[in-house]
Design a protein around this motif. Sequence first.
Motif, PDB file in Angstrom:
ATOM      1  N   ASN A 183       0.141  -1.002   0.354  1.00 31.94           N
ATOM      2  CA  ASN A 183       0.294   0.008  -0.030  1.00 31.94           C
ATOM      3  C   ASN A 183       0.737   0.889  -0.062  1.00 31.94           C
ATOM      4  OD1 ASN A 183      -2.489  -0.932   0.274  1.00 31.94           O
ATOM      5  ND2 ASN A 183      -2.833  -1.516   2.287  1.00 31.94           N
ATOM      6  N   ALA A 184       2.323   1.558   0.896  1.00 34.62           N
ATOM      7  CA  ALA A 184       2.478   2.684   0.876  1.00 34.62           C
ATOM      8  C   ALA A 184       3.527   2.566  -0.572  1.00 34.62           C
ATOM      9  CB  ALA A 184       4.019   1.979   1.917  1.00 34.62           C
ATOM     10  N   ASP A 185       3.713   1.658  -1.336  1.00 28.70           N
ATOM     11  CA  ASP A 185       4.306   1.823  -3.170  1.00 28.70           C
ATOM     12  C   ASP A 185       3.853   2.499  -3.494  1.00 28.70           C
ATOM     13  OD1 ASP A 185       6.733   0.786  -1.385  1.00 28.70           O
ATOM     14  OD2 ASP A 185       6.778  -1.332  -1.945  1.00 28.70           O
ATOM     15  N   ILE A 186       2.001   2.015  -3.366  1.00 26.15           N
ATOM     16  CA  ILE A 186       0.879   2.305  -4.343  1.00 26.15           C
ATOM     17  C   ILE A 186       1.268   3.286  -4.227  1.00 26.15           C
ATOM     18  CG2 ILE A 186      -1.355   2.122  -4.739  1.00 26.15           C
ATOM     19  CD1 ILE A 186      -0.973  -0.610  -4.570  1.00 26.15           C
ATOM     20  N   LEU A 187       0.862   4.341  -2.987  1.00 23.62           N
ATOM     21  CA  LEU A 187       1.096   5.568  -2.818  1.00 23.62           C
ATOM     22  C   LEU A 187       1.881   6.619  -3.324  1.00 23.62           C
ATOM     23  CD1 LEU A 187      -1.573   7.165  -1.032  1.00 23.62           C
ATOM     24  CD2 LEU A 187       0.352   7.279   0.676  1.00 23.62           C
ATOM     25  N   VAL A 188       2.946   6.112  -2.992  1.00 20.31           N
ATOM     26  CA  VAL A 188       4.221   6.663  -3.625  1.00 20.31           C
ATOM     27  C   VAL A 188       4.313   6.677  -5.054  1.00 20.31           C
ATOM     28  CG1 VAL A 188       6.533   6.570  -3.694  1.00 20.31           C
ATOM     29  CG2 VAL A 188       5.805   6.700  -1.391  1.00 20.31           C
ATOM     30  N   THR A 189       3.809   5.706  -5.604  1.00 17.43           N
ATOM     31  CA  THR A 189       3.630   5.748  -7.309  1.00 17.43           C
ATOM     32  C   THR A 189       2.412   6.669  -7.653  1.00 17.43           C
ATOM     33  OG1 THR A 189       3.930   3.474  -7.247  1.00 17.43           O
ATOM     34  CG2 THR A 189       3.414   4.479  -9.272  1.00 17.43           C
ATOM     35  N   LEU A 190       1.237   6.938  -6.792  1.00 22.62           N
ATOM     36  CA  LEU A 190      -0.140   7.440  -7.112  1.00 22.62           C
ATOM     37  C   LEU A 190       0.833   9.595  -6.800  1.00 22.62           C
ATOM     38  CD1 LEU A 190      -3.010   5.688  -6.022  1.00 22.62           C
ATOM     39  CD2 LEU A 190      -2.367   6.473  -7.921  1.00 22.62           C
ATOM     40  N   ILE A 191       1.348   9.472  -5.373  1.00 21.31           N
ATOM     41  CA  ILE A 191       1.471  10.847  -5.710  1.00 21.31           C
ATOM     42  C   ILE A 191       2.500  11.494  -6.885  1.00 21.31           C
ATOM     43  CG2 ILE A 191       3.414  12.261  -3.683  1.00 21.31           C
ATOM     44  CD1 ILE A 191       2.149  10.421  -1.954  1.00 21.31           C
ATOM     45  N   ASN A 192       3.020  10.473  -7.130  1.00 21.67           N
ATOM     46  CA  ASN A 192       4.326  11.222  -8.729  1.00 21.67           C
ATOM     47  C   ASN A 192       3.886  10.870  -9.622  1.00 21.67           C
ATOM     48  OD1 ASN A 192       6.578  10.450  -7.044  1.00 21.67           O
ATOM     49  ND2 ASN A 192       7.300   9.032  -7.425  1.00 21.67           N
ATOM     50  N   VAL A 193       2.389  10.075 -10.050  1.00 21.90           N
ATOM     51  CA  VAL A 193       1.516  10.747 -10.887  1.00 21.90           C
ATOM     52  C   VAL A 193       0.607  12.114 -11.123  1.00 21.90           C
ATOM     53  CG1 VAL A 193      -0.166   9.745 -12.239  1.00 21.90           C
ATOM     54  CG2 VAL A 193       1.817   8.447 -11.176  1.00 21.90           C
ATOM     55  N   ARG A 194       0.312  12.263 -10.289  1.00 19.83           N
ATOM     56  CA  ARG A 194      -0.330  13.343 -10.045  1.00 19.83           C
ATOM     57  C   ARG A 194       0.570  14.776  -9.705  1.00 19.83           C
ATOM     58  NH1 ARG A 194      -1.803  14.441  -3.669  1.00 19.83           N
ATOM     59  NH2 ARG A 194       0.482  15.305  -3.719  1.00 19.83           N
ATOM     60  N   ASN A 195       1.803  14.678  -9.340  1.00 13.26           N
ATOM     61  CA  ASN A 195       2.722  15.498  -9.622  1.00 13.26           C
ATOM     62  C   ASN A 195       2.894  15.767 -10.876  1.00 13.26           C
ATOM     63  OD1 ASN A 195       2.735  15.933  -6.753  1.00 13.26           O
ATOM     64  ND2 ASN A 195       4.659  14.558  -6.145  1.00 13.26           N
ATOM     65  N   GLU A 196       3.251  14.887 -11.422  1.00 11.81           N
ATOM     66  CA  GLU A 196       3.697  14.617 -13.136  1.00 11.81           C
ATOM     67  C   GLU A 196       2.175  15.217 -13.343  1.00 11.81           C
ATOM     68  OE1 GLU A 196       4.652  11.314 -14.738  1.00 11.81           O
ATOM     69  OE2 GLU A 196       5.913  10.575 -13.160  1.00 11.81           O
ATOM     70  N   LEU A 197       0.594  14.967 -13.013  1.00  9.57           N
ATOM     71  CA  LEU A 197      -0.754  16.168 -13.776  1.00  9.57           C
ATOM     72  C   LEU A 197      -0.221  16.748 -13.953  1.00  9.57           C
ATOM     73  CD1 LEU A 197      -2.691  12.563 -12.995  1.00  9.57           C
ATOM     74  CD2 LEU A 197      -1.565  13.447 -15.474  1.00  9.57           C
ATOM     75  N   LYS A 198      -0.055  17.485 -12.499  1.00  6.88           N
ATOM     76  CA  LYS A 198      -0.059  18.507 -12.135  1.00  6.88           C
ATOM     77  C   LYS A 198       1.082  19.624 -13.258  1.00  6.88           C
ATOM     78  CE  LYS A 198      -1.551  18.314  -7.838  1.00  6.88           C
ATOM     79  NZ  LYS A 198      -1.401  19.177  -6.018  1.00  6.88           N
ATOM     80  N   GLU A 199       2.033  18.835 -13.454  1.00  5.19           N
ATOM     81  CA  GLU A 199       3.336  19.898 -14.017  1.00  5.19           C
ATOM     82  C   GLU A 199       2.534  19.839 -15.608  1.00  5.19           C
ATOM     83  OE1 GLU A 199       5.502  21.260 -12.994  1.00  5.19           O
ATOM     84  OE2 GLU A 199       5.609  20.782 -11.679  1.00  5.19           O
ATOM     85  N   LEU A 200       2.005  19.148 -16.164  1.00  5.26           N
ATOM     86  CA  LEU A 200       1.611  18.215 -17.310  1.00  5.26           C
ATOM     87  C   LEU A 200       0.343  19.975 -17.811  1.00  5.26           C
ATOM     88  CD1 LEU A 200       1.280  14.926 -18.399  1.00  5.26           C
ATOM     89  CD2 LEU A 200       2.595  16.256 -18.962  1.00  5.26           C
ATOM     90  N   LYS A 201      -0.444  19.902 -16.731  1.00  2.00           N
ATOM     91  CA  LYS A 201      -1.233  21.266 -16.606  1.00  2.00           C
ATOM     92  C   LYS A 201      -0.696  22.279 -16.391  1.00  2.00           C
ATOM     93  CE  LYS A 201      -5.557  22.301 -14.411  1.00  2.00           C
ATOM     94  NZ  LYS A 201      -5.278  23.759 -15.055  1.00  2.00           N
ATOM     95  N   LYS A 202       0.950  22.175 -16.234  1.00  2.00           N
ATOM     96  CA  LYS A 202       0.848  24.019 -15.689  1.00  2.00           C
ATOM     97  C   LYS A 202       1.797  23.911 -17.090  1.00  2.00           C
ATOM     98  CE  LYS A 202       2.993  23.792 -11.165  1.00  2.00           C
ATOM     99  NZ  LYS A 202       3.994  24.379 -10.298  1.00  2.00           N
ATOM    100  N   HIS A 203       2.126  23.031 -17.811  1.00  2.00           N
ATOM    101  CA  HIS A 203       2.477  23.670 -19.241  1.00  2.00           C
ATOM    102  C   HIS A 203       1.331  23.728 -20.340  1.00  2.00           C
ATOM    103  CE1 HIS A 203       5.362  22.436 -22.448  1.00  2.00           C
ATOM    104  NE2 HIS A 203       5.095  22.227 -23.009  1.00  2.00           N
ATOM    105  N   ILE A 204       0.227  22.956 -20.175  1.00  2.00           N
ATOM    106  CA  ILE A 204      -0.398  22.733 -21.601  1.00  2.00           C
ATOM    107  C   ILE A 204      -1.168  24.500 -20.734  1.00  2.00           C
ATOM    108  CG2 ILE A 204      -2.803  22.029 -21.991  1.00  2.00           C
ATOM    109  CD1 ILE A 204      -2.092  19.313 -21.726  1.00  2.00           C
ATOM    110  N   ASP A 205      -1.321  24.721 -19.737  1.00  2.00           N
ATOM    111  CA  ASP A 205      -2.229  26.128 -19.405  1.00  2.00           C
ATOM    112  C   ASP A 205      -1.242  27.100 -19.863  1.00  2.00           C
ATOM    113  OD1 ASP A 205      -4.465  25.188 -17.734  1.00  2.00           O
ATOM    114  OD2 ASP A 205      -3.915  25.230 -16.260  1.00  2.00           O
ATOM    115  N   GLY A 206      -0.080  27.006 -20.302  1.00  2.00           N
ATOM    116  CA  GLY A 206       1.039  28.113 -20.326  1.00  2.00           C
ATOM    117  C   GLY A 206       0.757  27.902 -22.626  1.00  2.00           C
ATOM    118  N   LEU A 207       0.814  27.086 -22.635  1.00  2.00           N
ATOM    119  CA  LEU A 207       0.616  27.115 -23.692  1.00  2.00           C
ATOM    120  C   LEU A 207      -0.658  27.937 -24.518  1.00  2.00           C
ATOM    121  CD1 LEU A 207       1.682  23.554 -24.927  1.00  2.00           C
ATOM    122  CD2 LEU A 207       3.045  25.574 -25.292  1.00  2.00           C
ATOM    123  N   VAL A 208      -1.559  27.512 -23.561  1.00  2.00           N
ATOM    124  CA  VAL A 208      -3.064  28.332 -24.400  1.00  2.00           C
ATOM    125  C   VAL A 208      -3.426  29.532 -24.061  1.00  2.00           C
ATOM    126  CG1 VAL A 208      -5.561  28.199 -23.805  1.00  2.00           C
ATOM    127  CG2 VAL A 208      -4.176  25.906 -23.523  1.00  2.00           C
TER     128      VAL A 208
END
Length: 115
Positions: free
Chosen positions: A90-115
């Motif tokens: 469960n701890a490993d899964i949580l770390v993976t999910l947090i990393n995915v969430r952070n990557e998605l936030k970065e992608l959203k920032k990048h996409i918002d900067g393009l629009v």
Amino acid sequence: MALNTNKNVKLYYSIKEVAQMFDVRESTLRYWETEFPHLKPKTVGQNVRQYTEKDIEQIRVIHNLVKVRGFKLAAARKMLNKNRAGVDKNADILVTLINVRNELKELKKHIDGLV
């Protein structure tokens, strides 16, 4: 045996470094050592603690249970004793999910900067 040329590998971490990794106080780590018998970092000199990667992984699991999921110390200790493999997974899964969430936030920032 091959020579390890990776300069970023450390054998031991200080209590200050570990506390910063998890954003907790050093006293919290010392207290967890008294509450969780499987958490025993190496001590040298005048009780200077040296944490290995294995110790840090133990702390990661305890931190997940106590600080992230909000378990009381007794409940976390009981859970670790009862189902260690499940807690680790469960701890490993949580770390993976947090990393995915952070990557998605970065992608959203990048996409918002393009629009």
